[in-house]
Design an enzyme around this catalytic site. Structure first.
Site: not given
Ligand code: NAD
Length: 490
Positions: A176, A251, A285, A386
């Site tokens: 997803k 991650e 990230c 962050e």
């Molecule tokens: P997010 O947590 O809002 O969303 C990530 C994904 O999770 C999306 O597909 C979203 O639809 C889904 N999601 C949201 N609520 C959910 C739930 N209750 N259950 C299951 N899935 C759910 O993050 P974002 O805003 O899309 O991305 C930014 C974040 O991602 C930042 O915190 C960044 O640091 C992190 N990130 C980490 C890495 C890494 O390698 N550590 C890499 C890229 C991004």
């Protein structure tokens, strides 16, 4: 747009069960670029059922690993063939520069190639047995049905870290993407179909996190969840996944320190400090957003950064001279603005930026000026949280010990950097820094054979490298007695 713009479930391109759709917009000008199905729990359930059946019938898991590897290699070749189209889609969807998206596509093809090569390299191992006339062997098997959830910042790159090892090891999966950046996921599913991934083995569901993501996390037919995203979502997924003790790979975010010693090569450190943050407007990230600079060079270093930042060219990712595109969405822009306001209220000084640009050409986009905060202390939210935007905070240090302590004063432990020409000092710092990656005289370099992941609340498990492959396997010990005898114990 020559894309199917549908979900892919059990080998078929389908609309959402509900018939609902979502419009996808270009963050540079808010123009609608596509309309895609908005799936919900029922679509997720259909995809999970398909993946469960495809795993349980055993065909994919028992396909020779060399054949699975060949399919994964074909996906890499098709990504290279269609690189321009993929890069264009990624930039349209995320606003990042097309030059950066091209680099992403090269990296993504490299990830598929790496895991394709690993597919048939682990035939298990024989281990010493304490019993005479016996064979003791350890083999790795696929985990089963994998739920994969990706974020919007590097949509296809993050997906590749999950799709390639899951397929190479014989799992089935449902992925997803973030609901706002589905386009390159759709395209790569077209390529996976062309490469011969069998029906049901890989499924794509489009829609929101609290519906589809929650279903993937809590459904007992899913054996593993691999998630990349924010810490708050990660904690919800951990809770939901406890229902059947799913294997978890998380991650999560980072607030990554970059330590600059006075004996570093000044110009290289300035250049890399900027590169470490301002790619994709800081929405990375691993961005080195927490600069920790030795006091004796602090003022000169900040001045050099500010002078360079003032010259950044903001604009459309499709203009050749653009260095920084917009943020991903209006919602995210509002979050970044709040984050900066909090920094000002806490007493940090805005050395440059700190607001939206005034350029009339940028008003339709979600732009924010590259920002540097000085006079920062560890207790400030801008130093601890962050921001996920084009923002650097700068702290000062006097001693090596203080630099290390500041670096480790965080709930996160994703990555960090050290710039110095004293190699022994660099190694001492790297050994003490509590994070999954430490770069020395470098920042933000990834490659497929190096493991990636976080200490502390930055996550659980590793992606990429051999460990990234092992995440998708269960380990089994098989013991055979070649000369069984009665034991006469009872
Ligand atoms: P997010 O947590 O809002 O969303 C990530 C994904 O999770 C999306 O597909 C979203 O639809 C889904 N999601 C949201 N609520 C959910 C739930 N209750 N259950 C299951 N899935 C759910 O993050 P974002 O805003 O899309 O991305 C930014 C974040 O991602 C930042 O915190 C960044 O640091 C992190 N990130 C980490 C890495 C890494 O390698 N550590 C890499 C890229 C991004």
């Amino acid at each position: 747009m020559n894309l199917k713009l549908q979900q892919y479930i059990n080998g078929k391109w389908v609309e959402a069960n509900s018939g609902n759709t979502r419009t996808i917009i270009n963050p540079f000008n808010q123009e609608v670029i596509a309309s895609v199905p908005e799936g919900d729990e029922s679509d997720a359930k259909a995809a999970i059922a398909a993946a469960r059946e495809a795993f349980d019938n055993g065909e994919w898991a028992s396909t020779p690993a060399t054949e699975r590897g060949a399919i994964v290699r074909k996906i890499a070749e098709f990504i290279e063939r269609d690189k321009e189209e993929l890069a264009h889609l990624e930039s349209l969807d995320t606003g990042k520069t097309v030059e950066e998206s091209r680099g992403d596509m090269d990296d993504i093809a490299g990830v598929f190639r790496y895991f394709a090569e690993l597919a048939d390299k682990d035939g298990g191992e024989l281990i010493d047995s304490p019993v005479p006339n016996s064979i003791s062997k350890v083999v790795r098997e696929p985990v089963g049905v994998c739920g994969q959830i990706t974020p919007w910042n590097y949509p296809l790159l993050q997906a590749s870290w999950k799709l390639a090892p899951a397929l190479a090891t014989g799992n089935t999966l449902i992925i997803k993407p973030s609901e706002i950046t589905p386009l390159t996921h759709i395209k790569v599913f077209e390529l996976m179909e062309e490469a011969g991934v069998p029906a049901g083995v890989a499924n794509l569901v489009l829609g929101a996190g609290d519906t589809i993501g929650a279903e993937l996390s809590s459904n007992t037919d899913v054996d593993l969840i691999s998630f990349t995203g924010g810490i708050v979502t990660g904690k919800k997924i951990m809770q939901a996944a406890s229902v059947n003790v799913k294997k978890l790979a998380l991650e999560l975010g980072g607030k990554n320190p970059n330590v600059i010693f006075a004996d570093a090569d000044f110009d290289i450190a300035v250049d890399q400090a900027l590169n470490g943050v301002f790619f994709h407007a800081g929405q990375i990230c691993s961005a080195g957003t927490r600069l920790i600079v030795e006091e004796s060079i602090h003022d000169e270093f900040v001045n050099a950064l500010v002078e360079r930042v003032k010259k950044f060219k903001l604009g459309s990712g499709f203009n050749e001279d653009t260095q920084m595109g917009p943020l991903i969405s209006a919602e995210h822009l509002a979050k970044v603005e709040k984050y900066v306001e909090a920094g000002v209220q806490e007493g940090a000084t805005v050395a440059v930026g700190g607001k939206r640009p005034e350029d009339p050409e940028l008003q339709k986009g979600f732009f924010y000026l590259p920002t540097i905060f000085t006079d920062c202390t560890t207790d400030m939210s801008v130093v601890q949280d962050e921001g996920f935007g084009p923002i650097i905070t700068v702290e000062k240090f006097r001693t090596e010990e203080e630099a290390v302590n500041l670096s480790n004063d965080s709930i996160y432990g994703l990555a960090g950097g050290v710039f110095t020409n004293d190699i022994a000092k660099a190694e001492r710092c790297a050994a003490k820094m509590r994070m999954g990656t430490v770069w020395i005289n470098e920042f933000n370099l990834y490659f497929p054979h190096a493991p990636w992941g976080g200490y502390k609340q930055s996550g659980i498990g590793r992606e990429l490298g051999k460990l990234g492959m092992e995440e998708y396997t269960e380990t089994k010990h098989i013991f055979q007695n070649l000369k069984p005898e009665t034991l006469n114990w009872f």
